[in-house]
Design a protein around this motif. Sequence first.
Motif, mmCIF file in Angstrom:
data_model
loop_
_atom_site.group_PDB
_atom_site.id
_atom_site.type_symbol
_atom_site.label_atom_id
_atom_site.label_comp_id
_atom_site.label_asym_id
_atom_site.label_seq_id
_atom_site.Cartn_x
_atom_site.Cartn_y
_atom_site.Cartn_z
ATOM 1 N N UNK A 109 0.839 -1.200 0.000
ATOM 2 C CA UNK A 109 0.000 0.000 0.000
ATOM 3 C C UNK A 109 0.877 1.254 0.000
ATOM 4 N N UNK A 110 1.897 1.251 0.849
ATOM 5 C CA UNK A 110 2.746 2.432 1.006
ATOM 6 C C UNK A 110 3.593 2.684 -0.236
ATOM 7 N N UNK A 114 -0.408 4.314 -2.177
ATOM 8 C CA UNK A 114 -1.819 4.208 -1.816
ATOM 9 C C UNK A 114 -2.690 3.536 -2.864
ATOM 10 N N UNK A 149 2.952 -0.943 8.834
ATOM 11 C CA UNK A 149 2.026 -1.344 7.774
ATOM 12 C C UNK A 149 1.111 -2.487 8.181
ATOM 13 N N UNK A 151 -1.344 -4.361 11.115
ATOM 14 C CA UNK A 151 -2.097 -4.115 12.340
ATOM 15 C C UNK A 151 -2.143 -5.420 13.127
ATOM 16 N N UNK A 172 -9.486 -2.141 5.637
ATOM 17 C CA UNK A 172 -8.807 -2.266 4.343
ATOM 18 C C UNK A 172 -7.298 -2.422 4.515
ATOM 19 N N UNK A 173 -6.858 -2.650 5.734
ATOM 20 C CA UNK A 173 -5.434 -2.850 6.015
ATOM 21 C C UNK A 173 -5.204 -4.287 6.491
ATOM 22 N N UNK B 328 4.456 13.763 3.065
ATOM 23 C CA UNK B 328 3.951 12.613 2.304
ATOM 24 C C UNK B 328 4.607 11.311 2.778
ATOM 25 N N UNK B 330 4.704 10.231 5.559
ATOM 26 C CA UNK B 330 3.904 9.643 6.634
ATOM 27 C C UNK B 330 2.501 9.257 6.166
ATOM 28 N N UNK B 331 2.231 9.392 4.891
ATOM 29 C CA UNK B 331 0.909 9.044 4.357
ATOM 30 C C UNK B 331 0.948 7.665 3.712
ATOM 31 N N UNK B 332 -0.220 7.088 3.535
ATOM 32 C CA UNK B 332 -0.410 5.840 2.779
ATOM 33 C C UNK B 332 0.056 4.578 3.480
ATOM 34 N N UNK B 333 0.487 4.685 4.739
ATOM 35 C CA UNK B 333 0.896 3.468 5.443
ATOM 36 C C UNK B 333 -0.339 2.610 5.721
ATOM 37 N N UNK B 334 -1.393 3.274 6.181
ATOM 38 C CA UNK B 334 -2.664 2.598 6.401
ATOM 39 C C UNK B 334 -3.753 3.379 5.670
ATOM 40 N N UNK B 335 -4.927 2.769 5.598
ATOM 41 C CA UNK B 335 -6.036 3.410 4.901
ATOM 42 C C UNK B 335 -6.371 4.764 5.523
ATOM 43 N N UNK B 336 -6.414 4.784 6.867
ATOM 44 C CA UNK B 336 -6.675 6.039 7.554
ATOM 45 C C UNK B 336 -5.376 6.508 8.187
#
Lengths: 340, 350
Positions: A109-110, A114, A149, A151, A172-173, B328, B330-336
Motif C-alpha cells: 500500500x505504502x 496508496x 504497515x 495491524x 482495508x489494512x 507525504x 507519513x501518508x499511505x501506510x494505512x487506509x486512515x
Amino acid sequence: MAVMSYLGAIGAAQREAMEADERVVIIGEDVEANVYGTTGAGKSRKDKGDFLEMFGSNRIRNTPISEEVIVGAAAGAAMTGLRPIVDLSYSSFLYMAMDQFVNQVAKNRYMFGGQASMPVVFRSAMFYGLNTGAHHSDRPYPMFMNVPGLKIMVPASPSDAKGLLRTAVDLDDPVLTFEACPLWGLKEEVSEEEYRIPFGVGRVAREGSDVTIVAISSAVPESVAAAEALQAEGISAEVIDPRTLVPLDVDLILGSVARTGRLVVADPAHRTCGAAAEISAIVAEEAFDSLRAPIVRVATPDTQIPFSPALEKQLYPSRDGIAAAVRRVLGARPLIDAGV
Amino acid sequence: MNMPDKNFYSNRGEMALDRETLLQMQRRMLRIRHFDERASKMVKRGQIPGTVHTSIGQEAQVVGACMALGDGDYMSGNHRSHGHPIGKGSPLGPLMAELVGKGTGVCGGKGGSLHLADFAVGSLGESGIVGSSIPIATGAALSAKVLGNGRVSLAFFGDGAANQGCLYEAMNLAGSWDLPVIFLCENNQYALSTPAHTVTSGVIAERAAGFGIAGVRVEDGQDVLAVYDATRTAVERARRGEGPTLIEVVTYRFHEHSEGLRLGTDYRDAAEKEAWLERDPIVLFRQHLVADGVATDAELDALEAEVIAEVDEAVAFTDASPFPDPSVAFADLYTEPTPLRVAATLRGAS
C-alpha cells in the motif's frame, strides 16, 4: 447472549463475516474439516454443519502446506477484490512467509503510493504453555510490531476475540491476529448479535488507583487474578488490556499512569524488544513526570521454550510474578525474584 | 486438475494480427527503448537517484507478453520492470516522474524505479525482492477465479527468480486450483554476473511437467510475435479455466545489470554479446513489418519520432513537477492516517 468459548467466538465472527460479504473467503491448512472448531457452526463437523457445506468450496479452501504462497496469494487476492481470512494455525509458521509479510503485505500500500488496498486477516494461534516444545510455543507479535504497515490484535477474552475479528475483516489494512491457546477454553457470555470493537481502543479489565498493570494476551487474566490477590493487601491495581498492539491505545495507558504513578507491564513475549519494552519506552518518554517508581516488566526471559512442564510453566507471566512486580514498584522489598 | 497432453515448445506461431496491433507492438517496444535509454542517461547525469535496471534488449519479450493480456488482466513485475507498465499501456510521464522521485510519480514518489505500479492498467507492482511478487500474481488469479470475472494474471520474473522456492509453491497451488495465472520467466541468461546455466539444473520450462501444468519455451525471445503467440495461447487456456502455464522466454539484456554498475570482470563472452546485439528485437520486427508490407520505412520513422517526442514530453512533465512535500512520507501506510509519535524528535525539537 450465549456462553461462548474463545475459539467458539472466533468461529462465530468468521461465520458472520462470511454471511455478511461474499468477498470474504477463508483459506488455510485444514479449514475444510473444521479441525479447530472455527470453521463450522458448532464445535464438531456433525454439529450443525461446517463452512464447506454452508459456503461452498469456492469460498473455503484447504491449502497445501506452503505458507509463503498462502500469504502472498492472500495479499494478491486482497489487492484485487477479495477479503481473505487466512488461517495459518500456529504462529511459528508465520516465519515461513516472512518475505511476503514484510516485503509485500506490509509495504505494498505504502510503496505504491496508496494504490493498493490490503483487506486481509492472518490468523494464528500461539500454543504456549501447552508443552508443545520450542517450535510451536512462540509469541512472535513483537517482531511484527516492528514492521510498519501491519495491524496487530491480541484478544484476551471471547467477547474481544469476536468483536475485534469482525473489525479486522472490515478494515482495508492487513491484520495479524495472535490468538492465545491458553485461553481457548475460556468461556463467557458473548452477544450473538453483530458487534465490532474498534482497533486502538483498550479495555480497563479492572479499575484501580495505586498501580497500572498493562497486560497482554494471557497475561490479562493472570493480572486480574494478581490484582484480586493484592486487594487483600490493601493494594488497588488497575489492569489495562490494550487489545490491539498496532494501533496501540497510548492515551488510555498514559492516562492511567498519570493517576497511579506506577507501571507494570505483563507480556508473554520475550523480554528484549517485546511489546512490554515498547510500552515501557512510550511511558518513560511521555509520562516520566508522572512516574513515582521505575517501570517493571514481567515478560518471558530471553530463552527458548523447553518441552517439560517442569521447565516451561515458570517462564510466562504468572499471577504470582505479576503480584511480586506490583509490590516492587510500590516500594516493598522484593519477596522473590520472580524473573521480573 | 487439467493435465496437458505434453509440454510444448514454440518458436513462432502464426496468429493473425491486424495492422494496428502490429504497429502498437512496435510503438510499445520503442517506448521502452527510448524511455530506458533516456533513464540511463539521466542516471549518469545524476538526475535519477538510486539504482535503475533497464529492459533494453528485452523489449520483444516484454511487449509480446503484455499485449497478449487484456486491459483488465493483472500482472506483477520484478526489479527490471520499467517495461512492464509501458508494455501494458501506462502513460510515460508519471513513470518518469516516479524514477526521479517527483510528487506526480505514478506512486507519488514512494516507489521509484524498483517499485513502479500502475493499477489503472493492471500493473500490481514490481518487487525488488527476487521472486517475491510471484505469489501476488497468483493471488490476483485466485480473486479472478473466486469472483468469476474472467480475468487472467501474469507474473514476470527472471532466471534468477526461477530458483526461488515461492515459484514452486505458487505453481503447485495454481495447478491444484486451476488458477488463471501465467508464470513468465524472462531468461536473460544472467543473474547479475552468474550465468544461469551454472546454477540452474535442467530446463526451466520443463519444470512445469512436475506440477502437471503446461510449459513452453520460447527459444527466440527477440521475436515479439513468438512471445505473443506463446503468451496468447496461455492466456486463452487460463480464460477457459484450464489453469496455469509456465513460459520461459530466452532473451538477453543489452546493458549492464544496473545502470552505472562497473564490474572488474567481463562475465559475458564478447562473441556471445555481439551475436545477441545483432538480434535487436526492434530492428528485427521493423524488418518484418517492412518485408510483410505492413508499414513503410517512412511510416516507421514517423512512428519512432512520435515516441521520441513522447519521451521528451515525459521528461518535461517530470522537470515541471514538484518534489513531494516531506509530510507525504507519513501518508499511505494505512487506509486512515495513523498518528506517528516521531515528528518532534525527527525534527530535532525534543
